[in-house]
Design a protein around this motif. Structure first.
Motif, mmCIF file in Angstrom:
data_model
loop_
_atom_site.group_PDB
_atom_site.id
_atom_site.type_symbol
_atom_site.label_atom_id
_atom_site.label_comp_id
_atom_site.label_asym_id
_atom_site.label_seq_id
_atom_site.Cartn_x
_atom_site.Cartn_y
_atom_site.Cartn_z
ATOM 1 N N GLY A 67 0.736 -1.403 0.014
ATOM 2 C CA GLY A 67 0.043 -0.065 0.023
ATOM 3 C C GLY A 67 0.697 1.150 -0.072
ATOM 4 N N PHE A 68 2.092 1.203 0.477
ATOM 5 C CA PHE A 68 2.865 2.514 0.498
ATOM 6 C C PHE A 68 3.978 2.394 -0.704
ATOM 7 N N SER A 69 4.503 1.180 -0.923
ATOM 8 C CA SER A 69 5.609 1.230 -1.811
ATOM 9 C C SER A 69 5.208 0.304 -2.993
ATOM 10 N N ALA A 70 4.143 -0.169 -3.442
ATOM 11 C CA ALA A 70 3.768 -0.936 -4.464
ATOM 12 C C ALA A 70 4.876 -2.454 -4.454
ATOM 13 N N TYR A 71 5.096 -3.047 -5.330
ATOM 14 C CA TYR A 71 5.994 -4.161 -5.455
ATOM 15 C C TYR A 71 7.470 -3.759 -5.496
ATOM 16 N N SER A 72 7.587 -2.539 -5.250
ATOM 17 C CA SER A 72 9.305 -2.112 -5.269
ATOM 18 C C SER A 72 10.064 -2.787 -4.177
ATOM 19 N N TYR A 73 9.633 -3.588 -3.257
ATOM 20 C CA TYR A 73 10.491 -4.406 -2.375
ATOM 21 C C TYR A 73 11.060 -5.716 -3.170
ATOM 22 N N VAL A 213 -6.109 -5.165 -12.459
ATOM 23 C CA VAL A 213 -6.359 -4.331 -11.620
ATOM 24 C C VAL A 213 -5.402 -3.727 -10.848
ATOM 25 N N LEU A 214 -4.870 -4.669 -10.437
ATOM 26 C CA LEU A 214 -3.417 -4.249 -9.290
ATOM 27 C C LEU A 214 -2.590 -3.083 -10.250
ATOM 28 N N ALA A 215 -2.366 -3.549 -11.686
ATOM 29 C CA ALA A 215 -1.536 -2.489 -12.476
ATOM 30 C C ALA A 215 -2.478 -1.195 -12.737
ATOM 31 N N GLU A 216 -3.539 -1.113 -12.628
ATOM 32 C CA GLU A 216 -4.153 0.209 -12.878
ATOM 33 C C GLU A 216 -4.314 0.785 -11.383
ATOM 34 N N LYS A 217 -4.216 0.308 -10.307
ATOM 35 C CA LYS A 217 -4.305 0.719 -9.141
ATOM 36 C C LYS A 217 -2.783 1.170 -8.600
ATOM 37 N N GLY A 218 -1.827 1.054 -9.387
ATOM 38 C CA GLY A 218 -0.486 1.088 -9.237
ATOM 39 C C GLY A 218 0.248 0.424 -8.337
ATOM 40 N N SER A 220 1.214 -2.882 -8.355
ATOM 41 C CA SER A 220 2.026 -3.827 -8.883
ATOM 42 C C SER A 220 3.310 -3.389 -9.723
ATOM 43 N N LYS A 221 3.629 -2.007 -9.495
ATOM 44 C CA LYS A 221 4.890 -1.207 -9.976
ATOM 45 C C LYS A 221 5.863 -1.847 -9.292
ATOM 46 N N ILE A 222 6.957 -2.388 -10.000
ATOM 47 C CA ILE A 222 8.270 -2.784 -9.609
ATOM 48 C C ILE A 222 9.398 -1.827 -9.297
ATOM 49 N N PHE A 223 9.861 -1.195 -10.427
ATOM 50 C CA PHE A 223 10.978 -0.527 -10.457
ATOM 51 C C PHE A 223 10.653 0.949 -10.108
ATOM 52 N N VAL A 224 11.542 1.537 -9.421
ATOM 53 C CA VAL A 224 11.698 2.852 -8.874
ATOM 54 C C VAL A 224 12.927 3.577 -9.731
ATOM 55 N N THR A 225 12.485 4.559 -10.523
ATOM 56 C CA THR A 225 13.623 4.892 -11.690
ATOM 57 C C THR A 225 14.044 6.500 -11.215
ATOM 58 N N ASP A 226 13.703 6.718 -10.123
ATOM 59 C CA ASP A 226 14.165 8.235 -9.661
ATOM 60 C C ASP A 226 15.600 8.091 -8.916
ATOM 61 N N PRO A 227 16.796 8.323 -9.391
ATOM 62 C CA PRO A 227 18.192 8.016 -9.069
ATOM 63 C C PRO A 227 18.322 8.700 -7.612
ATOM 64 N N LEU A 284 4.707 -13.836 -4.723
ATOM 65 C CA LEU A 284 3.331 -14.375 -4.288
ATOM 66 C C LEU A 284 2.806 -13.716 -3.104
ATOM 67 N N PHE A 285 3.890 -13.314 -2.094
ATOM 68 C CA PHE A 285 3.377 -12.437 -1.042
ATOM 69 C C PHE A 285 3.151 -11.019 -1.461
ATOM 70 N N LEU A 286 3.798 -10.501 -2.155
ATOM 71 C CA LEU A 286 3.476 -9.183 -2.752
ATOM 72 C C LEU A 286 1.988 -9.017 -3.416
ATOM 73 N N PHE A 287 1.970 -10.106 -4.343
ATOM 74 C CA PHE A 287 0.283 -10.263 -4.879
ATOM 75 C C PHE A 287 -0.457 -10.238 -4.019
#
Length: 485
Positions: A67-73, A213-218, A220-227, A284-287
């Motif tokens: 809920g705070f950082s999507a799939y970035s973990y 649905v998860l992609a639309e809600k944001g 399932s985003k994995i990669f953070v691109t802000d250096p 699977l835990f992130l899903f």
């Protein structure tokens, strides 16, 4: 869900562990306790290591972070896989070549006795803090869901759970844990899968629809691109690699199970099989975490973070699913705690007390010392769990990774110096270096905004700590060249 029923499940589960312990600890010796007589099956070790690596923190905190950082973990987990390969093909050959019982004996042979003691001491500190933080999280959930209904104070519930762990690890040690961890990992994964499919059914979604649905809600985003961000993908991947190198490859608890496997080749197969399955399980835990937040939105549930999964599982799911959740949660609790207590006992007995090298002690006296240390470690665990209860940290996974950055960094520096260079050190000054490095890291972390501006430092603190230790060792050269392996 009846507290009496849930409590009965806990007791039944514990009795099952005792039965396994009884069968596996018969005719156990100190060698069985420390490294399982080097007779462990690599497939069992690989599967059981999943439960040890995940723990209750992953079971509860990782879904809560979505809920705070999507799939970035998952960026960290990609780095973990790289790190596990380094462990398999760089560190394990060294440990097997030297026929080690404690991996910190490498530091003694390569750098000296003070380096050896310093490395073992930092492992003991790090594993005590990390394992008790994980233990606290699950005990706290069990307290709120079961134990407080019997008017049982938190400290008493913690004591009872630690006594349970002591009972089934007291004799067999690693020989028992290899089997109990396999059982507990299976229960944990079954609970995870059941919860995923129950929520999918409640949301009237299939796997493909839920992913959309998860992609639309944001979520399932994995990669953070802000250096400049702490979660920038390159930072997280590099940090993840060093986390697995140190928290697995330089950790006596994790390596104690690996070096209990018969051959190096099997141990390497174990490590890489574990690494691959671990990636899939965390995904699977992130899903599940994304599904939990979709479910919470649909039902108007306000719980977030570490509270989300337990709240939904115990208040919004039918009884049978709640039972499965509790069993899975207990299965997440025991592997991280039992292995830590056993590994800390082994490290303190071998590395600090040196009972294996003491020719004045017969096997009976050695066993008695080991049992006393085992009890003392459990008592220390109880004190630390009570300390975390007093702190009441909202997200334990963040705290555990922070602890790792400070306490595993010196181990990274020590092992890297020993493996990557042929230089010797002034062994007596090594304890000073490994204490000063984390202090400098604390200052850097605390004042990073003033030092780096908008460039945030997060998990890479572990690498910085290791680098400072490495550089510090370079500044204290010894008089002669040490042997290398």
């Amino acid at each position: 869900m009846s507290p009496v029923l849930l409590f009965s499940l806990v007791i039944t589960y514990f009795v099952l562990l005792l039965v396994v312990a009884w069968f596996t600890s018969r005719n156990a010796t100190n060698e069985s306790f420390f490294i399982g007589n080097r007779g462990s099956n690599w497939m069992l070790v690989a599967f059981g290591m999943i439960g040890t690596s995940l723990s209750g923190v992953t079971f509860v905190s990782v879904p809560g972070t979505v809920g705070f950082s999507a799939y970035s973990y998952f960026q960290v987990i990609i780095g973990n896989f790289i790190g596990y390969a380094v462990v398999a093909y760089v560190l394990l050959p060294i440990y097997y070549k030297m026929n080690l019982t404690s991996i910190y004996n490498y530091l003694k042979d390569r750098l000296g006795v003070h380096s050896y003691k310093a490395g073992a001491s930092f492992f003991i500190l790090s594993r005590t803090l990390g394992a008790t933080a994980r233990l606290y999280l699950v005990v706290n959930i069990l307290h709120h869901t079961i134990l407080q209904n019997f008017n049982m104070p938190f400290w008493l519930g913690s004591l009872i759970i630690l006594l349970m762990i002591l009972l089934y690890t007291f004799e067999g040690g690693v020989k028992t844990i290899v089997w109990t961890d396999t059982l507990q990992t299976a229960c944990m994964l079954i609970g995870l899968i059941v919860c995923v499919f129950y929520i999918l059914n409640q949301l009237d979604l299939n796997l493909l629809q839920s992913a959309q649905v998860l992609a639309e809600k944001g979520y399932s985003k994995i990669f953070v691109t802000d250096p400049a961000g702490k979660d920038y993908f390159l930072k997280q991947i590099v940090a993840g690699a060093f986390i697995s190198i140190t928290m697995t490859g330089m950790d006596q608890e994790m390596m104690q199970k690996n070096i209990s496997v018969k051959t190096l080749k099997d141990s390497q197969k174990n490590m890489m099989t574990f690494a691959f399955i671990f990636m899939l399980v965390v995904l699977l835990f992130l899903f599940l975490g994304g599904l939990l937040y979709l479910f919470a939105d649909a039902k108007g549930i306000s719980a977030k973070g570490d509270e989300l999964f337990p709240t939904i599982a115990l208040q919004y799911m039918p009884g049978i699913v709640s039972i499965i959740f509790i069993i899975a949660l207990i299965s997440a609790l025991f592997p991280s705690a039992d292995g830590a207590i056993t590994a800390l006992t082994s490290s303190f007995c071998i590395d600090i007390l040196g009972i294996q090298r003491n020719e004045n002690l017969d096997d009976k006296k050695k066993k008695r010392i080991r049992q006393i240390v085992h009890l003392a470690v459990a008592a220390i665990f109880l004190l630390f769990v009570m300390g975390f209860k007093w702190m009441d940290n909202p997200s334990m996974i963040g705290l555990i990774l922070k602890i790792a950055g400070y306490t595993y960094g010196p181990l990274l520096g020590l092992f890297a110096f020993g493996i990557l260079t042929k230089r010797s050190v002034n062994d007596k000054l090594v304890p000073v270096v490994v204490v000063v490095s984390p202090i400098i890291c604390f200052i850097i972390d605390h004042y990073q905004q003033y030092i780096f501006g908008n460039f945030g430092i997060g998990l890479e603190l572990l690498f910085i700590n290791g680098l400072l230790t490495f550089l510090g060792l370079c500044l204290i050269p010894g008089r002669k060249t040490a042997s290398t392996h």
